[in-house]
Design an enzyme around this catalytic site. Structure first.
Site, mmCIF file in Angstrom:
data_model
loop_
_atom_site.group_PDB
_atom_site.id
_atom_site.type_symbol
_atom_site.label_atom_id
_atom_site.label_comp_id
_atom_site.label_asym_id
_atom_site.label_seq_id
_atom_site.Cartn_x
_atom_site.Cartn_y
_atom_site.Cartn_z
ATOM 1 N N VAL A 144 0.853 -1.185 0.000
ATOM 2 C CA VAL A 144 0.000 0.000 0.000
ATOM 3 C C VAL A 144 0.887 1.231 0.000
ATOM 4 O O VAL A 144 1.755 1.388 0.865
ATOM 5 C CB VAL A 144 -0.921 -0.002 1.239
ATOM 6 N N LYS A 145 0.659 2.117 -0.954
ATOM 7 C CA LYS A 145 1.490 3.322 -1.043
ATOM 8 C C LYS A 145 0.868 4.411 -0.158
ATOM 9 O O LYS A 145 0.297 5.406 -0.627
ATOM 10 C CB LYS A 145 1.606 3.777 -2.491
ATOM 11 N N ALA A 146 0.937 4.157 1.152
ATOM 12 C CA ALA A 146 0.364 5.051 2.148
ATOM 13 C C ALA A 146 1.438 5.987 2.686
ATOM 14 O O ALA A 146 2.581 5.583 2.908
ATOM 15 C CB ALA A 146 -0.242 4.237 3.296
#
Length: 309
Positions: A156-158
């Site tokens: 997840v590119k959080a």
């Protein structure tokens, strides 16, 4: 110098007016996701080309937003229009980096997932060529580990994930290195703080698997394809830390860093301190693709010129 404008929630906005509320979940908890996108001046100089935009939207909507149960107010087509509008408003004609962020706004009570209010903004900065693409970077194996898939998944590119990257990168910089390599919880090679890693061993291109606590990188996918096109065997597998010390070549691959050679790691010099021949061929082909030689579906024109390979 800051750019003149951002794009916030559907309109181009002056930099000084680009504000988030201090009570938003984005500010309070780092609750946002993002994509980093590249725009390249075409080989003939007549256009600006966004690279693999559809794949970025797929990762954003089908990956990060889905896992965090976020709902974007803006569709991929609306975000594409926003990117182009912002680049034109900032009069960008050369290589640039664009950050697209979807964030949780101020909540009315406990989190409810897709019912919670969200917003979106974009930043666009000029990105001139980095001389280290030729000279290489010095790396080190970091003492900081990549988060696990069942804690806060690197898939997840959080924004919150990148605090891990920040401390690892700062630690490496304070020790005199440029970019660190992080290991996963099993002690196997994961990736850099914001880029995937590749090794060359006996003519074989090796990179960690998508299950080794990495971001499923779009540049990584591109490099794997380039390797196959150039006739190099490609292996996606677990990588021991000491394999980095005995590899003939190492390089990072990421949207922001592109194809970045590593010429030294923990005092072990690679290729006589120069970019390796396989890395150089992959890097050269990468820049050919992004400047117009890629399949047409990978290139989005900013200024409306026809994309010609």
């Amino acid at each position: 110098m800051n750019p003149k404008h951002t794009w916030m929630n559907g309109r181009v906005t002056p930099w000084e007016e680009s504000l988030l509320h201090v009570g938003s979940d984005a500010v309070l908890r780092g609750a946002s996701v993002f994509e980093g996108i590249r725009a390249y001046r075409s080989a003939d100089g007549g256009d600006l080309l966004l690279f693999r935009l559809a794949e970025h939207w797929q990762r954003l909507f089908g990956g990060s937003l889905r896992v965090l149960r976020m709902r974007s107010r803006f569709s991929p087509d609306q975000l594409t229009a926003g990117v182009i509008e912002l680049l034109k408003a900032n009069e960008v004609r050369d290589d640039a980096h664009i950050r697209v962020v979807v964030y949780f706004d101020v909540l009315d009570g406990p989190a409810r997932g897709e019912e919670d209010p969200t917003g979106a903004y974009m930043l666009a900065f000029p990105k001139p060529p980095n001389p280290k693409l030729e000279s290489g970077v010095r790396s080190t194996i970091s003492a900081w580990r990549r988060p696990t898939d069942n804690s806060i998944s690197p898939r997840v590119k959080a924004s919150a994930n990148y605090l891990n990257s920040r401390v690892a990168l700062l630690d490496a910089n304070l020790k005199g290195f440029d970019i660190p390599v992080l290991l996963n919880e099993r002690g196997k090679v994961s990736e850099g703080p914001g880029q995937n890693i590749f090794l060359v061993r006996d003519g074989v291109l090796v990179t960690p698997r998508v299950t080794d606590a990495i971001l499923e990188g779009i540049t990584r996918q591109t490099v794997i394809g380039i390797g196959a096109e150039l006739g190099f065997p490609v292996e996606e597998r677990e990588v021991d830390a000491t394999e980095l010390y005995v590899a003939q070549e190492l390089f990072f691959a990421g949207t922001n860093m592109q194809v970045q050679p590593i010429t030294e790691i923990d005092g072990y010099q690679l290729g006589g301190g120069r970019i390796g021949p396989i890395t150089e061929r992959i890097q050269r082909r990468y820049f050919e693709l992004v400047r117009g030689a890629a399949p047409q579906a990978w290139l989005t024109s900013v200024h409306g010129a026809q994309v010609v390979a």
